[in-house]
Design an enzyme around this catalytic site. Structure first.
Site, short mmCIF file in Angstrom:
data_model
loop_
_atom_site.label_atom_id
_atom_site.label_comp_id
_atom_site.label_asym_id
_atom_site.label_seq_id
_atom_site.Cartn_x
_atom_site.Cartn_y
_atom_site.Cartn_z
N LYS A 224 40.79 10.83 34.32
CA LYS A 224 39.62 12.18 34.14
C LYS A 224 40.03 13.10 33.29
O LYS A 224 38.68 13.72 33.52
CB LYS A 224 40.48 12.82 35.39
CG LYS A 224 39.77 14.59 35.86
CD LYS A 224 38.18 14.13 36.23
CE LYS A 224 37.48 15.32 36.93
NZ LYS A 224 38.67 16.57 36.65
N GLU B 144 32.65 15.57 29.24
CA GLU B 144 31.59 16.64 29.51
C GLU B 144 31.31 18.04 28.66
O GLU B 144 30.46 17.88 28.72
CB GLU B 144 32.36 17.05 31.22
CG GLU B 144 31.33 18.08 31.95
CD GLU B 144 32.70 18.56 33.22
OE1 GLU B 144 33.53 19.50 33.29
OE2 GLU B 144 32.65 17.36 33.36
N HIS C 272 37.10 12.15 30.85
CA HIS C 272 35.75 12.04 31.95
C HIS C 272 35.51 13.45 30.98
O HIS C 272 34.34 13.94 30.83
CB HIS C 272 36.10 12.43 33.05
CG HIS C 272 35.45 12.47 34.15
ND1 HIS C 272 34.80 13.77 33.82
CD2 HIS C 272 33.79 12.25 34.38
CE1 HIS C 272 33.97 14.09 35.62
NE2 HIS C 272 33.36 13.63 34.83
N ASN C 273 36.49 14.28 31.61
CA ASN C 273 36.48 16.20 31.76
C ASN C 273 36.42 16.29 29.52
O ASN C 273 35.22 16.88 29.64
CB ASN C 273 37.45 16.86 31.43
CG ASN C 273 37.35 17.29 33.02
OD1 ASN C 273 36.52 16.31 33.93
ND2 ASN C 273 37.53 18.49 33.60
N SER D 66 36.41 14.00 40.49
CA SER D 66 35.30 14.75 40.37
C SER D 66 34.09 15.20 41.23
O SER D 66 33.51 13.93 42.10
CB SER D 66 34.48 14.20 39.27
OG SER D 66 33.37 14.68 38.02
#
Length: 301
Positions: free
Chosen positions: A173, A180, A176-177, A121
């Protein structure tokens, strides 16, 4: 330390430059000859083919793959494997599905090589700010690559780490997204409410700047939002069409499989999909139903 890099787009190119500035040599390949030329001009080493890239790497080879998820990753690995020596390391730094990564980890290991997945990221800001890296794979190759990670990260001891075995980096990840997506949706909705309160004549760029300091909703995402609003307060020239990389979808699927309630992330994904529908059928259905049961007026083209 020397690193092979496949994929010299904006992010890959920035990573190569950050590594060069950190004292590492990158040998890079891309199907775009101009991207390879830019890499060479910056002081790194360009390669004309995958075979050429492997030949220019000395000793134990470590090759970082930055290509679109799916078949491009599998095809790249298939072309590289016959060129490698036992113990060489393949690194997938793209946004691959963690289930594919777990499969690739097993296949590559069975052939005598190492496979490391790096959820990366930082986007276009990584060159200046450093990259956040969530890493999956065996401890030995991760430790071997430590100088690379320390250089790419915001600091040698911050913003990166091995989070688990093969596939764990891309799984983290993915989540994480998904987070987001929810954060972006909340900011977007909040600023829209502010914008609609016309009688108060609110200054959105000013409010965003105020929130950046001391507020509990401050974040780097808010910093970027404030900058964007300063440049274009009325968002002129923009269409209400929002893409998604796929990781938000995977996060929602995973939540369902694990029986985890994730309404914010799920709804933020749905809103992105909704943004792509022009005069969508769903809203027209809602309008006609309101007309039928309540006699409410219906707008027509």
């Amino acid at each position: 330390m020397q690193l092979g890099l496949i994929g010299l787009g904006k992010m890959g190119g920035n990573m190569a430059e950050r590594l060069r500035l950190g004292g590492h040599q990158v040998v890079g390949f891309d199907f775009n000859a101009e991207a390879v030329a830019r890499l060479t001009a910056s002081g790194n080493v360009g390669a004309s083919t995958l075979e050429d890239l492997v030949k220019k790497l000395k000793g134990r080879k470590a090759i970082w793959i930055m290509v679109p998820q799916g078949d491009p990753v599998d095809q790249t690995i298939a072309k590289l494997v016959p060129l490698l020596n036992p113990g060489d390391i393949l690194i997938d730094g793209g946004n691959s599905n963690y289930k594919d990564t777990m499969r690739r980890y097993r296949e590559v290991k069975d052939k005598g090589f190492q496979f490391v997945d790096v959820g990366t990221s930082g986007g276009v800001w990584g060159l200046k700010e450093g990259y956040s890296m969530m890493i999956g794979g065996d401890e030995e190759p991760v430790n071997y690559l430590r100088p690379i990670f320390e250089t790419l990260a915001p600091a040698a001891d911050k913003g990166w780490g091995r989070v688990g075995p093969g596939g764990a980096g891309h799984f983290v990840k993915m989540i994480h997204n998904g987070i987001e997506y929810g954060m972006m949706q909340a900011y977007a909705e909040g600023f829209t409410i502010l914008e609609k309160k016309e009688e108060l004549d609110l200054n959105l760029p000013q409010i965003a700047q105020i929130w950046r300091y001391g507020s509990v909703v401050r974040s780097w995402l808010l910093d970027l939002t404030a900058d964007a609003l300063t440049k274009n307060p009325a968002l002129e020239g923009l269409e209400a069409f929002v893409e998604d990389s796929g990781e938000g979808r995977w996060t929602v699927f995973e939540a369902i499989e694990l029986n985890v309630s994730a309404p914010v992330i799920t709804e933020s994904l749905m809103r992105r999909i909704r943004s792509r529908e022009d005069n969508n059928f769903t809203d027209r259905m809602l309008a006609i139903m309101r007309s039928e049961f309540g006699g409410h007026a219906v707008k027509k083209d």
